[in-house]
Design a protein around this motif. Sequence first.
Motif, mmCIF file in Angstrom:
data_model
loop_
_atom_site.group_PDB
_atom_site.id
_atom_site.type_symbol
_atom_site.label_atom_id
_atom_site.label_comp_id
_atom_site.label_asym_id
_atom_site.label_seq_id
_atom_site.Cartn_x
_atom_site.Cartn_y
_atom_site.Cartn_z
ATOM 1 N N LEU A 108 0.813 -1.210 0.000
ATOM 2 C CA LEU A 108 0.000 0.000 0.000
ATOM 3 C C LEU A 108 0.850 1.265 0.000
ATOM 4 N N LYS A 109 1.997 1.222 0.652
ATOM 5 C CA LYS A 109 2.889 2.388 0.618
ATOM 6 C C LYS A 109 3.414 2.616 -0.794
ATOM 7 N N LEU A 112 0.913 4.450 -2.959
ATOM 8 C CA LEU A 112 0.782 5.895 -2.777
ATOM 9 C C LEU A 112 1.378 6.671 -3.949
ATOM 10 N N ARG A 117 -6.818 2.339 -8.992
ATOM 11 C CA ARG A 117 -7.588 1.921 -7.832
ATOM 12 C C ARG A 117 -7.081 0.573 -7.340
ATOM 13 N N VAL A 142 -5.579 1.039 5.900
ATOM 14 C CA VAL A 142 -5.986 1.872 4.770
ATOM 15 C C VAL A 142 -6.288 3.295 5.234
ATOM 16 N N LEU A 147 -5.838 6.069 2.147
ATOM 17 C CA LEU A 147 -6.196 5.442 0.868
ATOM 18 C C LEU A 147 -7.671 5.048 0.759
ATOM 19 N N ARG A 150 -9.505 5.201 -2.599
ATOM 20 C CA ARG A 150 -8.999 4.438 -3.751
ATOM 21 C C ARG A 150 -9.222 2.930 -3.614
ATOM 22 N N MET A 151 -9.869 2.514 -2.538
ATOM 23 C CA MET A 151 -9.991 1.092 -2.252
ATOM 24 C C MET A 151 -11.321 0.509 -2.732
#
Length: 254
Positions: A108-109, A112, A117, A142, A147, A150-151
């Motif tokens: 997840l980093k 960024l 998506r 998240v 985020l 965007r999930m």
Amino acid sequence: MMKIKKILLASALVLSTCGVMAQTQVIAHRGYWKTDGSAQNSIAALLKADSIGCYGSEFDVWLTADDKLVVNHDPVFKLKSMERSTAANLTSLKLDNGESLPTLEQYLKAALKTKTRLILELKELSSPERETKAVEKIVAMVKKLGLNDRMEYITFSLHATKEFIRLTPAGTPVFYLDGKLPPKELKEMGCAGPDYHLNVFRKHPEWIKECHDLGMKVNVWTVNKEKDMKWLIEKKVDFITTNEPVLLNEIMKE
């Protein structure tokens, strides 16, 4: 009066054009991995999916024995069980492109830096309690990383589906993968729609229109043949999940 008609006509044209542009988006299955330097569920696959303009990049998440979250598809990878091994043991394993198996936080980093998506699939875990724990940890992570907007979440587990709907911010898209529930039941449950295998919609093509009539989206997996892609585009599905995102992008431009 003529001026008003022209404005209305122009507005209708804009709306029509937007509708066409928004129709049938490309989701890279486990990222864009069928290319040099990539591998399924790798960070490289995520970055490459973003680089070719995919709407979304799908990836798979497990909860380890020490309650950490890692990204991988199979329940066993290189003789290590996802649920029975520690995160340290799992992240020491190498993917086909030489990357270490990533934690969800690492993944997840890296996300960024992208715009695509994030289509997170929580794998079915060994108990409902572990699924709830996984959902809680995912949602917290998240949120911490900023985020939420965007999930999208998908899972074969009915329990995990309901937990994502319960615990994510209102309006977060949650799709059910199993293929057994008709559109009305998904709507009543609070799902954004079905994310079903191609064969389900071959058997129930009427479900596509039913979903749209109910205000839901339709995702279809895993679609790799041109003829199937074109059939689904004609049926106006919202998303196609594929191992061939470049091919699908080319078809969408025709």
